[in-house]
Design a protein around this motif. Structure first.
Motif, mmCIF file in Angstrom:
data_model
loop_
_atom_site.group_PDB
_atom_site.id
_atom_site.type_symbol
_atom_site.label_atom_id
_atom_site.label_comp_id
_atom_site.label_asym_id
_atom_site.label_seq_id
_atom_site.Cartn_x
_atom_site.Cartn_y
_atom_site.Cartn_z
ATOM 1 N N UNK A 3 0.882 -1.240 -0.116
ATOM 2 C CA UNK A 3 0.009 0.027 0.016
ATOM 3 C C UNK A 3 0.958 1.243 0.083
ATOM 4 N N UNK A 4 2.268 0.966 -0.452
ATOM 5 C CA UNK A 4 2.944 2.159 -0.530
ATOM 6 C C UNK A 4 2.364 3.003 -1.943
ATOM 7 N N UNK A 5 2.762 4.154 -1.818
ATOM 8 C CA UNK A 5 2.370 5.090 -3.086
ATOM 9 C C UNK A 5 3.196 4.752 -4.219
ATOM 10 N N UNK A 6 2.522 4.548 -5.436
ATOM 11 C CA UNK A 6 3.187 4.478 -6.720
ATOM 12 C C UNK A 6 4.092 5.424 -6.996
ATOM 13 N N UNK A 7 5.281 5.233 -7.763
ATOM 14 C CA UNK A 7 5.692 3.825 -7.957
ATOM 15 C C UNK A 7 6.143 2.871 -6.872
ATOM 16 N N UNK A 8 6.088 1.681 -7.093
ATOM 17 C CA UNK A 8 6.780 0.923 -6.012
ATOM 18 C C UNK A 8 7.891 -0.086 -6.732
ATOM 19 N N UNK A 9 8.485 -0.776 -6.214
ATOM 20 C CA UNK A 9 9.470 -1.656 -6.662
ATOM 21 C C UNK A 9 8.915 -3.150 -6.980
ATOM 22 N N UNK A 10 7.423 -3.083 -6.950
ATOM 23 C CA UNK A 10 6.888 -4.383 -7.549
ATOM 24 C C UNK A 10 6.210 -4.378 -8.622
ATOM 25 N N UNK A 275 -4.070 -15.420 -17.375
ATOM 26 C CA UNK A 275 -3.545 -16.088 -18.518
ATOM 27 C C UNK A 275 -3.094 -15.068 -19.551
ATOM 28 N N UNK A 276 -3.706 -13.910 -19.663
ATOM 29 C CA UNK A 276 -3.092 -12.678 -20.576
ATOM 30 C C UNK A 276 -1.756 -12.464 -20.052
ATOM 31 N N UNK A 277 -1.537 -12.227 -18.598
ATOM 32 C CA UNK A 277 -0.448 -11.740 -18.205
ATOM 33 C C UNK A 277 0.623 -12.833 -18.428
ATOM 34 N N UNK A 278 0.250 -14.337 -18.300
ATOM 35 C CA UNK A 278 1.266 -15.224 -18.634
ATOM 36 C C UNK A 278 1.703 -15.286 -20.361
ATOM 37 N N UNK A 279 0.822 -14.876 -20.975
ATOM 38 C CA UNK A 279 1.133 -14.981 -22.632
ATOM 39 C C UNK A 279 1.938 -13.481 -22.648
ATOM 40 N N UNK A 280 1.821 -12.608 -21.949
ATOM 41 C CA UNK A 280 2.714 -11.407 -22.120
ATOM 42 C C UNK A 280 4.183 -11.869 -21.814
ATOM 43 N N UNK A 289 9.581 -9.200 -17.989
ATOM 44 C CA UNK A 289 8.349 -9.106 -16.907
ATOM 45 C C UNK A 289 8.017 -10.892 -16.617
ATOM 46 N N UNK A 290 7.862 -11.096 -15.317
ATOM 47 C CA UNK A 290 7.509 -12.361 -14.662
ATOM 48 C C UNK A 290 6.241 -12.211 -14.287
ATOM 49 N N UNK A 294 3.458 -10.736 -9.843
ATOM 50 C CA UNK A 294 2.422 -9.884 -9.236
ATOM 51 C C UNK A 294 1.100 -10.852 -9.102
ATOM 52 N N UNK A 295 1.127 -12.072 -9.577
ATOM 53 C CA UNK A 295 0.092 -12.806 -9.491
ATOM 54 C C UNK A 295 0.347 -13.868 -8.100
ATOM 55 N N UNK A 296 1.632 -14.361 -8.044
ATOM 56 C CA UNK A 296 1.502 -15.298 -6.967
ATOM 57 C C UNK A 296 2.638 -15.005 -5.767
ATOM 58 N N UNK A 297 3.358 -13.593 -5.946
ATOM 59 C CA UNK A 297 4.375 -13.498 -5.069
ATOM 60 C C UNK A 297 3.797 -12.061 -4.293
ATOM 61 N N UNK A 298 4.097 -10.862 -5.027
ATOM 62 C CA UNK A 298 3.780 -9.636 -4.244
ATOM 63 C C UNK A 298 3.871 -8.495 -5.402
#
Length: 713
Positions: A3-10, A275-280, A289-290, A294-298
């Motif tokens: 909940x840090x202000x954007x931009x974050x390192x995530x 799924x669309x993020x996976x395809x990217x 870009x992993x 974003x979807x499984x870690x943080x």
């Protein structure tokens, strides 16, 4: 998720609700996609690593039914619309990093994996329910495709709701004399085993989740009512041939019924975000870009949707993610609807401004992007009219931003061959820093309107600055000061290119080239706004062109004629066939797109109960004039009005927020009941009642110019 202000390192993911592959796009649909694109671009301008993804929603009954009508397979039908959307979005500079669809192999496998995980964790169970069935066609029917008689009021009703009568929710099997709305055949109900997702078990988690959730207040507050009233488990399977099969190897798939069940469209539709993020990632590589971060870690997940699908994104979807071990969304931005001249879009009556129609009229996409992004708060309804469109283009884009940039760069090119030899003044540097801070604050407040206004306000300052300093008078008397002023104006123009790029990408790309800057303005972060201009450039072209009044008159005439023709055709169809043709322009299997038909209601019966003249005389009804109008915070329908009634100003609360452009109401004469008891709605006092006609709240007024405060008698 932080909940840090954007931009974050995530890494961040910005998604848009999936367009349902069942019909053309109009400007009402585009509001969400423009909003998502602006927000994703703005995050990148802040320096946030971002993937912008979406896809076409391919499954559900309407696709299957309409494909059958056209004599093609559902896959062929949906893929044709999918390809249309893939072509349309880039024409409005809506540039997804990946745009897939729910029927592709990636989403099919990801969906089955998540369902298996939910089942393994004990979140799915079987239950016998009543299901409608057409025995002649051997076809199971979702309740929305069953018609009959409401057992409570006797009106014609749908299988799940008496929408033409008492508005009651109907349980499967309650409707009397059911028939298939697809074939007209008599329908019958029998028990059928289906799979249920145990949403009710996530009530405590969802309550805490909503406390953490960022975004628009409607997405944060509306779901609390559903939790407090008791969550119902969701049936996640359907009796259809078209969709993703319930996985046979799921831990609970031990019954024969699972063999011919497909998953409910609201299971596989949001999973397309993953799924669309996976395809990217598959396309650019995990080093760039992993998707798992974003979807499984943080990561930072932001959903941009229409407000009609808040429940699915703020209740159903986070429960699925939590139950399957995925990261929850950080924010949900839920947009209001788009009306046309104060009335709802009607696809069947052709009362809409279609996406391809807008482009065919020769208008630049950035004009519409600006109008949709900055015309009201994101969660408020936006009214589109060609007149208002013209006014905002001419006043703000042409008159404010375009005028400042053109006069500044033209003077600079003609007198100095580009940016003069100087450094930015403290006044201008401070004002640019303020605009950058406003931009950053807007994105962290999830306000694309404020982000766009940060640039427009900066351009307004630029116009005031150049007019105040009049460099054309200084070139002979004080050439050094003239150089300073024009250099400042070039610096302001560079800052505008950076800050306005998320809203108007193509226009700002042209401005960047006119400034002689290297690289792509889309790659520039906010820090670049204060970096020194490159130097040399030629005379510029104007960024925007005025829209003439005659042009708008032509557009209004075309629209009026098209609506009239469509209405006449519909009347002819009704004369030939009394069967109502269901409008299938939907966003999901069971959820109607709020931008579709606003059907004319049958006249309500006259009241048999009479009142005396004395009772009527007790009503103190007055002519008033609206002074100010604004939406009530956290209320979807309520607006707070300040009304002058001659003797005094009154504050009224009225349910017109979604039906009127509130900014246009000041100065409007209205009729109010002045002696109604005071009431408090959403914590706001209402001292009187505004009178309006019908479901669209047509405001009552006088034929002539009765003075404010005149009593109605």
């Amino acid at each position: 998720m932080s909940h840090e202000e954007f931009p974050t390192d995530r890494p961040a993911v910005v998604t848009c609700g999936l367009p349902y592959a069942n019909g053309d796009l109009h400007v009402g649909h585009l509001r969400t996609y423009v909003g998502g694109d602006v927000y994703a671009r703005a995050l990148e301008t802040l320096g946030q690593e971002t993937a912008f993804v979406s896809g076409s929603d391919m499954h559900g009954t309407p696709v299957a039914v309409n494909a059958d009508k056209e004599g093609v397979s559902p896959e062929e039908f949906a893929l044709e619309w999918h390809e249309t959307y893939k072509e349309t979005f880039p024409q409005f500079d809506i540039e997804f990093d990946n745009y897939g669809h729910t029927h592709d192999e990636t989403n099919t496998e990801t969906t089955k994996e998540i369902v298996r995980e939910l089942a393994a964790n004990g979140h799915i169970y079987e239950k016998e329910i009543m299901v409608a069935y057409d025995p002649i066609e051997d076809q199971h029917l979702p309740d929305r495709y069953v018609e009959g008689t409401c057992p409570y009021c006797g009106e014609t009703a749908r299988g799940d709701e008496c929408d033409d009568g008492c508005q009651r929710h109907l349980e499967p099997g309650e409707i009397e004399d059911p028939v298939s709305s697809i074939t007209g055949n008599p329908a019958e109900y029998h028990e059928r085993t289906h799979k249920f997702f145990e949403v009710s078990e996530f009530a405590d988690y969802l309550t805490d989740f909503l406390d953490r959730l960022e975004g628009t207040s409607n997405a944060q507050n509306q779901p609390r009512e559903w939790i407090e009233s008791g969550l119902q488990d969701w049936c996640i399977t359907r009796d259809l041939d078209w969709g993703i099969d319930y996985p046979e190897d799921a831990p609970d798939a031990d019954g024969d019924d699972a063999d011919d069940l497909v998953l409910y469209v609201w299971v596989d539709a949001p999973i397309e975000y993953i799924s669309s993020t996976k395809q990217y990632t598959d396309r650019v590589g995990s080093d760039t870009y992993d998707w798992e971060q974003p979807w499984k870690d943080d990561g930072e997940i932001v959903h941009v949707i229409g407000r009609d699908i808040i429940q699915h994104h703020a209740i159903f979807w986070p429960a699925m993610l939590n139950g399957a071990g995925y990261v929850e969304p950080r924010a949900i931005m839920a947009s209001g609807f788009v009306t046309l001249g104060g009335k709802g879009f009607s696809t069947s009556r052709d009362r809409a401004v279609w996406a391809d129609e807008y482009l065919d009229e020769g208008f630049h996409p950035d004009l519409l992007r600006y109008y949709l992004a900055t015309n009201g708060g994101f969660q408020q309804d936006v009214d589109f009219s060609w007149d208002k469109f013209r006014d905002r283009v001419n006043t703000e884009l042409v008159g404010t931003l375009g005028n400042f940039v053109y006069r500044s760069l033209l003077f600079a090119a003609r007198n100095y061959g580009g940016a003069p030899d100087a450094t930015v003044s403290d006044e201008v540097d401070d004002r640019i820093a303020e605009a950058v801070a406003d931009f950053e604050s807007a994105i962290n407040d999830y306000s694309i309107r404020k982000a766009g206004n940060a640039a427009i306000d900066l351009a307004g300052f630029g116009n005031e600055y150049i007019q105040r300093n009049e460099p054309w008078k200084l070139t002979d008397d004080d050439p050094e000061q003239a150089q300073q002023v024009i250099y400042d104006c070039v610096q302001l123009s560079k800052a505008l290119a950076v800050l306005f790029q998320p809203v108007a990408p193509e226009t700002c790309d042209r401005l960047w080239s006119q400034l002689g800057e290297d690289g792509d303005v889309a790659d520039a972060t906010v820090a670049v706004a204060r970096e020194a201009p490159q130097g040399e450039f030629d005379e510029p072209d104007e960024l925007f062109a005025k829209i003439e009044a005659e042009r708008v008159e032509e557009l209004n005439e075309k629209l009026d004629q098209r609506v009239a023709d469509a209405t006449d055709d519909e009347a002819d169809d009704d004369d030939a066939d009394d069967t109502d043709d269901t409008d299938n322009d939907t966003m999901s299997d069971d959820t109607t797109d709020a931008d579709t038909d606003a059907q004319a209601a049958d006249l309500e019966a006259l009241s048999e109960e009479r009142i005396s003249f004395e009772d009527f005389q007790d009503l103190d009804i007055r002519v008033g004039e609206i002074i100010d109008a604004e939406g009530v915070e956290d209320a979807d329908k309520l607006a707070k009005l300040q009304v002058d009634i001659g003797h005094e100003e009154r504050q009224l609360v009225a349910g017109i927020k979604q039906l009127h452009d509130l900014d246009s109401l000041p100065g409007t004469r209205v009729i109010i009941v002045a002696n109604l008891e005071k009431a408090e709605l959403f914590g706001v006092e209402s001292n009187g009642m505004l009178l309006a006609a019908g479901d669209e709240a047509d405001l009552l007024t006088t034929h002539g110019d009765a003075p404010i405060g005149t009593r109605i008698q």
